[in-house]
Design a protein around this motif. Structure first.
Motif, PDB file in Angstrom:
ATOM      1  N   HIS A 132       0.823  -1.220   0.000  1.00  0.00           N
ATOM      2  CA  HIS A 132       0.000   0.000   0.000  1.00  0.00           C
ATOM      3  C   HIS A 132       0.855   1.268   0.000  1.00  0.00           C
ATOM      4  CE1 HIS A 132      -4.199  -1.387   0.758  1.00  0.00           C
ATOM      5  NE2 HIS A 132      -3.595  -2.464   1.189  1.00  0.00           N
ATOM      6  N   HIS A 147      -8.626  -4.564  -3.518  1.00  0.00           N
ATOM      7  CA  HIS A 147      -8.153  -5.941  -3.287  1.00  0.00           C
ATOM      8  C   HIS A 147      -8.806  -6.989  -4.193  1.00  0.00           C
ATOM      9  CE1 HIS A 147      -7.481  -3.625   0.465  1.00  0.00           C
ATOM     10  NE2 HIS A 147      -6.349  -4.297   0.489  1.00  0.00           N
ATOM     11  N   GLU A 199      -0.809  -9.697  -0.367  1.00  0.00           N
ATOM     12  CA  GLU A 199      -0.333  -8.459  -0.983  1.00  0.00           C
ATOM     13  C   GLU A 199       1.145  -8.593  -1.310  1.00  0.00           C
ATOM     14  OE1 GLU A 199      -1.705  -5.312   1.630  1.00  0.00           O
ATOM     15  OE2 GLU A 199      -3.721  -5.597   0.855  1.00  0.00           O
TER      16      GLU A 199
HETATM   17 ZN   LIG Z   1      -4.659  -4.093   1.573  1.00  0.00          ZN
END
Ligand SMILES: [Zn+2]
Length: 301
Positions: free
Chosen positions: A65, A133, A272
């Protein structure tokens, strides 16, 4: 033309390599694909196989992020045959793509392939009103795989057959994963999941779960104490057995809610990025691990 530094073992080797590159089928001419973070790198590796070189802008163990790019990474973007990213998710990558002057065939912006849904909790994080996401829904990953193959075929039509074959194989694996989730989560005692950040909205919608995220879209946005108390109440009322944490960010808040309510903590990976502990597992392995912890936590038969 881009040559792997590791290939430059000496003057003779490099001369040979340059000679090979000027031919029709030199392996040094492979398209270079740069993915902004792990799930897209996984797709590029699976679909591209031996015919492409894939780099990932987000290093292992880093949380994507809030990625910052090095000057070298920004420079690398200008040399890429294809950059796969998701605009709005990693601002540094958006800036890098713009600075590199990339457009057209050289970029694949996943938001142009998949329609983004609203965030579960936009109040926590006013800068994000859409949920990035998408990779946690295997059917959306199929769309990303198809779009990636289309782009590789445009860039490198001589390997069309291989890209189509590898795309079909990946799509089939993603279909099997989707079926495993549908069947595995069909019959459960509970359908609510408490997650450490708002990463599982697409997965929850696809498989009819209700996600209660502790943090917002950005995993670093900590909840107010009143929100924490509310989540703890809900855990008690709904008979929730597990509070989910993740691998790449601190689990302090999730741990304190679990301590307060006397429930278990388990890892639900938002995939992620890979960390050291999971670096030999792929997206498909991690999704299957996630299915098992979801089934256990929610009492699925
Ligand atoms: Zn996230």
């Amino acid at each position: 033309m881009w040559i792997k530094p590791s290939a430059l073992l000496g003057a003779v080797a490099s001369m040979l390599l340059l000679a090979a590159c000027s031919g029709d089928d030199g392996s040094g001419d492979r398209p270079r694909v740069i993915a902004s973070f792990y799930p897209f790198a996984f797709v590029a590796e699976q679909v591209g196989g031996d015919h492409v070189d894939v780099d990932n802008l987000t290093p292992p163990g880093a949380e994507p992020h809030d990625l910052e790019l090095t000057p070298q990474q920004v420079a690398d973007l200008t040399e890429a045959s294809l950059v796969i990213y998701e605009s709005g998710f990693q601002p540094a990558v958006d800036d890098g793509v713009e600075q590199a002057g990339l457009s057209g065939d050289a970029i694949l912006d996943v938001t142009e392939v998949v329609t983004l849904a609203p965030a579960t909790e936009s109040a926590d994080d006013e800068s994000s009103d859409v949920d990035p996401h998408v990779w946690l829904d295997p059917t959306l990953m199929q769309q990303i795989a198809t779009a990636t193959a289309d782009r590789l075929i445009e860039i490198d039509p001589s390997h069309r057959t291989a890209y189509e074959r590898d795309r079909d194989q990946l799509v089939e694996q993603l279909e099997q994963l989707d079926t495993a989730y549908e069947q595995g989560l069909a019959d459960c005692e509970r359908r609510t999941i408490v997650t450490s950040h708002d990463a599982f909205g697409y997965l929850a919608r696809r498989y009819d779960l209700e996600q209660i995220p502790i943090a917002g879209i950005d995993p670093h946005a900590e909840p107010a104490p009143s929100d924490q108390a509310q989540i703890a109440d809900l855990v008690r009322e709904d008979g929730i057995t597990t509070v989910f944490t993740e691998t790449l960010v601190s689990d302090d808040v999730a741990q304190s809610i679990a301590d307060e309510t006397g429930v278990t903590v388990a890892t639900l990976d938002p995939i992620e990025g890979l960390d050291d502990a999971t670096s030999d597992e792929t997206y498909l392995d991690l999704m299957r691990d996630n299915l098992e912890v979801l089934r256990e936590a929610n009492g699925c038969t």
